[in-house]
Enzyme design. Structure first.
Site, PDB file in Angstrom:
ATOM      1  N   LYS A 111       0.826  -1.213   0.000  1.00 30.04           N
ATOM      2  CA  LYS A 111       0.000   0.000   0.000  1.00 30.04           C
ATOM      3  C   LYS A 111       0.856   1.257   0.000  1.00 30.04           C
ATOM      4  O   LYS A 111       0.518   2.238  -0.645  1.00 30.04           O
ATOM      5  CB  LYS A 111      -0.950   0.015   1.204  1.00 30.04           C
ATOM      6  CG  LYS A 111      -2.125  -0.921   1.050  1.00 30.04           C
ATOM      7  CD  LYS A 111      -3.238  -0.563   2.024  1.00 30.04           C
ATOM      8  CE  LYS A 111      -4.420  -1.498   1.840  1.00 30.04           C
ATOM      9  NZ  LYS A 111      -5.449  -1.323   2.873  1.00 30.04           N
ATOM     10  N   LYS A 192      -4.443 -11.131  -7.697  1.00 27.64           N
ATOM     11  CA  LYS A 192      -5.758 -11.404  -7.117  1.00 27.64           C
ATOM     12  C   LYS A 192      -6.757 -10.322  -7.552  1.00 27.64           C
ATOM     13  O   LYS A 192      -6.375  -9.181  -7.810  1.00 27.64           O
ATOM     14  CB  LYS A 192      -5.678 -11.551  -5.605  1.00 27.64           C
ATOM     15  CG  LYS A 192      -5.440 -10.293  -4.856  1.00 27.64           C
ATOM     16  CD  LYS A 192      -5.666 -10.491  -3.376  1.00 27.64           C
ATOM     17  CE  LYS A 192      -5.707  -9.113  -2.741  1.00 27.64           C
ATOM     18  NZ  LYS A 192      -6.420  -9.032  -1.503  1.00 27.64           N
ATOM     19  N   LYS A 195     -10.081  -4.107  -6.254  1.00 25.43           N
ATOM     20  CA  LYS A 195     -11.078  -3.070  -6.567  1.00 25.43           C
ATOM     21  C   LYS A 195     -11.229  -2.849  -8.071  1.00 25.43           C
ATOM     22  O   LYS A 195     -10.243  -2.800  -8.798  1.00 25.43           O
ATOM     23  CB  LYS A 195     -10.650  -1.724  -5.948  1.00 25.43           C
ATOM     24  CG  LYS A 195     -10.300  -1.814  -4.487  1.00 25.43           C
ATOM     25  CD  LYS A 195     -11.498  -1.620  -3.602  1.00 25.43           C
ATOM     26  CE  LYS A 195     -11.157  -1.893  -2.153  1.00 25.43           C
ATOM     27  NZ  LYS A 195     -12.037  -2.899  -1.556  1.00 25.43           N
TER      28      LYS A 195
END
Ligand code: AMP
Ligand code: TRP
Length: 326
Positions: A111, A192, A195
């Site tokens: 992140k 994966k 969003k």
């Protein structure tokens, strides 16, 4: 009764990965365990939010969870920031975890690579997550594979607190569902599913209409050898379709593979199964969306139930640490 806790951030709508990897399992667990499911809005503010957006997103996520099967009569669904004990306990746990441990968290590394502004909260986020779990004496934390590291850290933090002071916290364990634990992006099947903003064609949102679902699945990336076989390393795209169809029809992906010899029918059946899986969720969401006051009422009931448990645990932690009683 086994106590279960898991949380989800109110950032964006739920996608198929969230549903198959997490929410569907939560819905099953609510009938057999004492389950707590916070919408973790304080985790979402670790990255900058548009003014006023977080509240709207929190309400919407709560409605999506209820639509996806979380029943306020069967579990405790609440908003993290409505139970102030989470922030207070997080501080105690931030002081129980080391800089080095937090630095090793892969979610932080991922992140922070993507953020221009890296808040201190993004770094200490796992201590808040540990508070979410430990405040409820959770035995089990159902999560996707990517959260294992945070749950391991939660155990380490609990153990350290218990040995430094007095046994206070129960050690939780992560429970990762086998089938569909990891749903991959339809366009980039080695990543994966995440969003839809990051990958609009590779991600199926729970609110996507049937035509979009079908189009996305039919244009999923596969490979050129033409053989239907479950082999994640050699055939990530086909294996992903097999595990989605398997999860939607309660079968193992290897078993699903036996029914197909060509990609076209596999895609068509996967699309149909996903459309049918989403249909009742979408209908229930539209009902809840039309009555926000009722959702707020249900969330207030959840917060009251959560507070009862959280305040007792926090009081125990304060006492065991030896803070002066007020
Ligand atoms: P996130 O959307 O990353 O906040 O994740 C919310 C929950 O969904 C967590 O329990 C994740 O582990 C799970 N999750 C997220 N993406 C996937 C995915 N592609 N496959 C399976 N589970 C996922
Ligand atoms: N960190 C989790 C995620 O990114 C969300 C989360 C917050 C959570 N608190 C939790 C998950 C407690 C399980 C238990 O998905």
């Amino acid at each position: 009764m086994t106590r279960v806790l898991s949380g989800i951030q109110p950032s964006g709508d739920l996608h198929l990965g969230n549903y198959l990897g997490a929410i569907r399992v939560w819905a099953q667990l609510q009938h057999t365990t004492d389950a707590f499911y916070p919408v973790v809005d304080l985790h979402a503010v670790t990255v900058p939010q548009k003014p006023g957006a977080i509240g709207t997103a929190t309400l919407r996520m709560s409605q999506m969870l209820m639509a996806a099967g979380l029943d306020p009569d069967a579990c405790t669904i609440f908003v993290q920031s409505h139970v102030h004990q989470h922030s207070e306990c997080a501080w105690l746990l931030e002081c129980t975890v080391s800089f080095g441990e937090l630095s090793r968290m892969t979610q932080f590394k991922d992140k922070s690579d993507r953020q221009e502004f890296i808040s201190a909260g993004l770094f200490t986020y796992p201590a808040l997550q540990a508070a979410d779990i430990l405040l409820y004496d959770a035995d089990e934390v159902p999560v996707g594979d990517d959260q294992r590291q945070h749950i391991e850290l939660t155990r380490d933090i609990a153990e350290r607190f218990n040995s430094r002071y007095v046994p206070t916290f129960k050690l939780p364990k992560a429970v990762v569902p086998a089938a569909g634990a990891r749903v991959m992006d339809l366009q980039h099947p080695t990543n994966k599913m995440s969003k839809s903003l990051d990958s609009p064609r590779g991600t199926i949102d729970l609110l996507d209409d049937p035509a979009d679902v079908t189009r996305k699945i039919k244009s999923a990336v596969t490979d050129s050898d033409g053989e239907v076989r479950y082999d994640i390393a050699a055939k990530p795209g086909v294996s992903n379709l097999l595990s989605i169809l398997g999860a939607a029809s309660d079968r193992a992906p290897e078993q699903v593979a036996e029914d197909y010899s060509m990609y076209g029918p596999l895609k068509a059946d996967t699309a149909e199964a996903v459309v049918e899986l989403l249909r009742p969720i979408q209908a229930r969401f539209r009902e809840l969306e039309a009555d926000p006051a009722e959702t707020s009422r249900l969330l207030a009931v959840g917060a009251t139930k959560a507070q009862t448990v959280a305040s007792a645990t926090l009081q125990r932690a304060r006492t065991n640490l030896g803070l002066l009683q007020g």
